[in-house]
Design a protein around this motif. Structure first.
Motif: not given
Ligand SMILES: O=C(O)[C@@H](CO)OP(=O)(O)O
Ligand SMILES: [Mg+2]
Length: 398
Positions: A40-42, A146, A154-155, A196, A232, A273, A300, A325, A353-355, A376
């Motif tokens: 992950g990043a976030s 991201h 973020q999304e 992503e 998200d 999210e 999350d 996750k 998934h993860r980023s 997702k």
């Molecule tokens: O925040 C999230 O839901 C994820 C995946 O979209 O991002 P990341 O893997 O960077 O935590």
């Protein structure tokens, strides 16, 4: 027999070009499974710990591999995961790394399925799984952690809730992604892609809402079924301890709740999210109280696939959905426990998934195995289509 005879670990690339852990598990009679950890990043503050890949591999070789080789059966997933937990000895996998743990856990599951001659989703979920499919939430515009200089949220996700099949849903999301590109071009807005594969234009969130809503309308007209929008917010990344800091404004918690409730109303959001900070169970509960009957409020960073945190959330009515996750918690057994606890309490699990990803497809099987209503996993890009195409194959019994 599924006795594990060999566990191999190596460093491979993830989709961001960073090293990640890949594991291979071989059994006594030749069963084989290979899996790789995402990243992950976030990341949530309460996630299990990802160690640098080399460090995680060295630690797992020293501590975990001797407890698994010749000791546990790949078909006994709880046994494999208990061995990983026992070898690690910490609550957050900080000794061997959740990245090593999850790679071994998933590789063992695949080796178990291989021995059975069954697809992974059947090994994990039973003989009667494989007839219903998750709705894929596809990231079409994004920013936050991201992508630099893009949206604060973020999304922005497409949610093809009316799609008659998973294949139709997957293609609808890709069509929304393409329609966003057309709309950006029409407005002369240049855009690269974020981690992503979502478009990451330098526009205010307001404009992103308008573009995604229009793209969804266009594709809805073409395909003839309902597509809704989801988000998200990844609000923990916006929160400075007092306020939610956006490019053009700041919001208190109450203002953030009003803002999100307004977005649910204005854009008929199907999914929201992490609308609030990862420590704010109460804020989550206040929002869920207001909009929970018409949208999914998903935790999350709030829950991090952790049953202890999910239980706290259930007690206060913090949400009605949990993001799932496997690498946030470290093993498939813990992941299943989170999904089952969610289900038992009316929370919709959304497998994610993860980023940072690889071509690994385990989460597609996990979603089908648990009959999760949503997955997702992006809309385009090889590491995302690996999972989406696997869902299409499972649906086609291929
Ligand atoms: O925040 C999230 O839901 C994820 C995946 O979209 O991002 P990341 O893997 O960077 O935590
Ligand atoms: Mg998230």
């Amino acid at each position: 027999m599924t006795l594990v005879t060999e566990v191999r670990l190596r460093r491979v690339l993830d989709s961001r070009g960073n090293p990640t852990v890949e594991a291979e598990v071989t059994t006594e009679s030749g069963g084989f499974g290979r899996a790789a950890a995402p990243s992950g990043a976030s990341t949530g503050e309460y996630e299990a710990i990802e160690l640098p890949a080399e460090e995680a591999i060295a630690a797992a070789r020293e501590r975990a591999v001797p407890r698994i080789e010749g000791q546990v059966y790949a078909g006994d997933q709880r046994g494999v995961d208990a061995a990983l937990r026992g070898a690690d000895g910490t609550p957050d996998f900080s000794a061997i790394g959740a990245n090593s743990a999850v790679a071994v856990s998933m590789a063992a599951a695949k080796a178990g399925a291989d021995m059975l001659g069954a697809p992974l989703y059947q090994h994990l979920g039973g003989a009667f799984r494989g007839d219903s499919f998750p709705t894929p939430l596809g990231n079409v515009v994004g920013g936050g952690e991201h992508a630099a200089d893009a949206t604060d949220i973020q999304e922005f996700l497409a949610a093809p809730v009316g799609a008659p099949s998973v294949a139709d849903a997957v293609f609808a999301n890709a069509a929304v992604h393409a329609a966003v590109a057309d709309l950006l071009a029409e407005r002369d807005i240049p855009a690269a892609k974020g981690d992503e594969g979502a478009w990451a234009p330098a526009v205010a969130d307001e404009e992103a809402f308008a573009i995604v809503a229009k793209a969804i309308d266009r594709v809805e007209d073409e395909v003839g079924f309902d597509i809704r929008m989801g988000l998200d917010v990844a609000a923990a990344e916006l929160y400075d301890g007092e306020r939610y800091v956006y490019a053009d404004t700041e919001r208190t918690t109450d203002e953030q709740i009003d803002y999100i409730a307004g977005l649910v109303e204005d854009y008929d959001l199907a999914y929201v999210e992490d609308p609030l900070d990862e420590d704010d169970y109460e804020g989550f509960a206040a929002l869920t109280d207001r909009v929970g009957s018409r949208t999914l409020v998903c935790g999350d960073d709030l829950f991090v696939t952790n049953t202890t945190r999910l239980r706290e959330g259930i007690e206060v009515g913090a949400a009605n959905s949990i993001l799932v996750k496997p690498n946030q918690i470290g093993t498939l057994s813990d992941t299943f426990d989170a999904i089952e606890l969610a289900r038992a309490n009316g929370y919709d699990p959304v497998v994610s998934h993860r980023s940072g990803e690889t071509e690994d497809t385990t989460i597609a099987h996990l979603a089908v195995a648990t009959d999760a209503p949503f997955i997702k996993t992006g809309a385009v890009g090889g590491e995302r289509t690996a999972k989406l195409n696997e869902l299409i194959r499972i649906e086609a019994n291929a």
